[in-house]
Motif scaffolding. Sequence first.
Motif, PDB file in Angstrom:
ATOM      1  N   ALA A   1       9.021 -33.861 -27.023  1.00 19.66           N
ATOM      2  CA  ALA A   1       8.181 -33.748 -28.219  1.00 19.66           C
ATOM      3  C   ALA A   1       6.927 -34.597 -28.077  1.00 19.66           C
ATOM      4  N   GLU A   2       7.086 -35.812 -27.582  1.00 17.76           N
ATOM      5  CA  GLU A   2       5.923 -36.691 -27.402  1.00 17.76           C
ATOM      6  C   GLU A   2       4.958 -36.104 -26.376  1.00 17.76           C
ATOM      7  N   ALA A   3       5.485 -35.637 -25.254  1.00 21.69           N
ATOM      8  CA  ALA A   3       4.631 -35.082 -24.204  1.00 21.69           C
ATOM      9  C   ALA A   3       3.900 -33.822 -24.681  1.00 21.69           C
ATOM     10  N   LEU A   4       4.563 -33.027 -25.522  1.00 19.69           N
ATOM     11  CA  LEU A   4       3.976 -31.778 -26.002  1.00 19.69           C
ATOM     12  C   LEU A   4       3.161 -31.954 -27.285  1.00 19.69           C
ATOM     13  N   GLY A   5       3.257 -33.125 -27.907  1.00 22.82           N
ATOM     14  CA  GLY A   5       2.492 -33.398 -29.115  1.00 22.82           C
ATOM     15  C   GLY A   5       2.989 -32.650 -30.338  1.00 22.82           C
ATOM     16  N   VAL A   6       4.308 -32.447 -30.418  1.00 31.47           N
ATOM     17  CA  VAL A   6       4.904 -31.771 -31.570  1.00 31.47           C
ATOM     18  C   VAL A   6       6.066 -32.611 -32.086  1.00 31.47           C
ATOM     19  N   SER A   7       6.573 -32.234 -33.245  1.00 32.15           N
ATOM     20  CA  SER A   7       7.732 -32.929 -33.795  1.00 32.15           C
ATOM     21  C   SER A   7       9.001 -32.440 -33.098  1.00 32.15           C
ATOM     22  N   THR A   8      10.026 -33.258 -33.159  1.00 27.77           N
ATOM     23  CA  THR A   8      11.324 -32.843 -32.624  1.00 27.77           C
ATOM     24  C   THR A   8      11.850 -31.645 -33.419  1.00 27.77           C
ATOM     25  N   ASP A   9      11.545 -31.602 -34.712  1.00 26.16           N
ATOM     26  CA  ASP A   9      11.941 -30.463 -35.551  1.00 26.16           C
ATOM     27  C   ASP A   9      11.356 -29.164 -35.006  1.00 26.16           C
ATOM     28  N   TYR A  10      10.106 -29.217 -34.589  1.00 23.51           N
ATOM     29  CA  TYR A  10       9.467 -27.997 -34.103  1.00 23.51           C
ATOM     30  C   TYR A  10      10.167 -27.491 -32.847  1.00 23.51           C
ATOM     31  N   ILE A  11      10.499 -28.386 -31.943  1.00 17.25           N
ATOM     32  CA  ILE A  11      11.188 -27.958 -30.722  1.00 17.25           C
ATOM     33  C   ILE A  11      12.547 -27.357 -31.065  1.00 17.25           C
ATOM     34  N   MET A  12      13.289 -27.993 -31.951  1.00 14.57           N
ATOM     35  CA  MET A  12      14.639 -27.532 -32.258  1.00 14.57           C
ATOM     36  C   MET A  12      14.670 -26.305 -33.159  1.00 14.57           C
ATOM     37  N   MET A  13      13.759 -26.214 -34.137  1.00 12.53           N
ATOM     38  CA  MET A  13      13.875 -25.155 -35.140  1.00 12.53           C
ATOM     39  C   MET A  13      12.666 -24.238 -35.248  1.00 12.53           C
ATOM     40  N   GLY A  14      11.574 -24.582 -34.612  1.00 16.95           N
ATOM     41  CA  GLY A  14      10.400 -23.721 -34.663  1.00 16.95           C
ATOM     42  C   GLY A  14       9.459 -24.024 -35.793  1.00 16.95           C
ATOM     43  N   HIS A  15       9.757 -25.041 -36.576  1.00 23.91           N
ATOM     44  CA  HIS A  15       8.867 -25.452 -37.656  1.00 23.91           C
ATOM     45  C   HIS A  15       9.096 -26.924 -37.923  1.00 23.91           C
ATOM     46  N   ALA A  16       8.127 -27.538 -38.554  1.00 26.19           N
ATOM     47  CA  ALA A  16       8.238 -28.960 -38.903  1.00 26.19           C
ATOM     48  C   ALA A  16       8.143 -29.081 -40.405  1.00 26.19           C
ATOM     49  N   LYS A  17       9.036 -29.820 -40.975  1.00 23.47           N
ATOM     50  CA  LYS A  17       8.980 -30.082 -42.405  1.00 23.47           C
ATOM     51  C   LYS A  17       8.127 -31.313 -42.628  1.00 23.47           C
ATOM     52  N   ALA A  18       7.335 -31.296 -43.666  1.00 23.28           N
ATOM     53  CA  ALA A  18       6.417 -32.402 -43.945  1.00 23.28           C
ATOM     54  C   ALA A  18       7.146 -33.732 -44.004  1.00 23.28           C
ATOM     55  N   SER A  19       8.336 -33.774 -44.569  1.00 27.50           N
ATOM     56  CA  SER A  19       9.063 -35.037 -44.699  1.00 27.50           C
ATOM     57  C   SER A  19       9.485 -35.608 -43.346  1.00 27.50           C
ATOM     58  N   HIS A  20       9.509 -34.768 -42.318  1.00 27.13           N
ATOM     59  CA  HIS A  20       9.918 -35.225 -40.999  1.00 27.13           C
ATOM     60  C   HIS A  20       8.734 -35.543 -40.096  1.00 27.13           C
ATOM     61  N   VAL A  21       7.535 -35.345 -40.583  1.00 28.92           N
ATOM     62  CA  VAL A  21       6.361 -35.524 -39.749  1.00 28.92           C
ATOM     63  C   VAL A  21       5.582 -36.771 -40.152  1.00 28.92           C
ATOM     64  N   LEU A  22       6.118 -37.549 -41.056  1.00 24.28           N
ATOM     65  CA  LEU A  22       5.458 -38.804 -41.418  1.00 24.28           C
ATOM     66  C   LEU A  22       5.364 -39.678 -40.180  1.00 24.28           C
ATOM     67  N   THR A  23       4.222 -40.292 -39.960  1.00 23.86           N
ATOM     68  CA  THR A  23       4.060 -41.073 -38.750  1.00 23.86           C
ATOM     69  C   THR A  23       4.022 -42.560 -39.038  1.00 23.86           C
ATOM     70  N   SER A  24       4.460 -43.305 -38.032  1.00 20.63           N
ATOM     71  CA  SER A  24       4.412 -44.761 -38.124  1.00 20.63           C
ATOM     72  C   SER A  24       3.056 -45.231 -37.612  1.00 20.63           C
ATOM     73  N   GLN A  25       2.823 -46.524 -37.630  1.00 26.80           N
ATOM     74  CA  GLN A  25       1.558 -47.090 -37.151  1.00 26.80           C
ATOM     75  C   GLN A  25       1.272 -46.678 -35.709  1.00 26.80           C
ATOM     76  N   SER A  26       2.334 -46.582 -34.868  1.00 29.94           N
ATOM     77  CA  SER A  26       2.149 -46.263 -33.449  1.00 29.94           C
ATOM     78  C   SER A  26       1.918 -44.780 -33.205  1.00 29.94           C
ATOM     79  N   GLY A  27       2.045 -43.954 -34.260  1.00 33.24           N
ATOM     80  CA  GLY A  27       1.849 -42.527 -34.084  1.00 33.24           C
ATOM     81  C   GLY A  27       3.151 -41.776 -33.894  1.00 33.24           C
TER      82      GLY A  27
END
Length: 119
Positions: A57-83
């Motif tokens: 996910a980090e290498a591809l620049g997507v959320s883990t949700d996107y890889i597993m399910m094909g979409h990312a939910k907003a609540s799972h895409v909140l980022t920390s200070q480090s990105g």
Amino acid sequence: MGDKSKESVGSRVRELREERGYSREGLAESADISVKFLYEIETDKKGFSAHTLMKLAEALGVSTDYIMMGHAKASHVLTSQSGNTKTDAAMESNRPNTLQEVEELLKLAYEWIRQDERS
């Protein structure tokens, strides 16, 4: 393409890799996995750990949700200070056995989603 949630995880990884212009060798190097293992993931011959999921996910620049399910939910895409996503950051701070438990939960969730799609 159509509904990403109906694609296999491996197909999504391959499609993301191609969209981003990575060779299989380049993505494998970025995710710190072997080219053979990446091929096996992309062809759905092998599953992978939560740790590998996070690296892909980090290498591809997507959320883990996107890889597993094909979409990312907003609540799972909140980022920390480090990105990193908050989920990723929390998982990185845990002991290895906790990551194994999370991996098992992800596998169960994935199977549940797949069964739900078949219904």
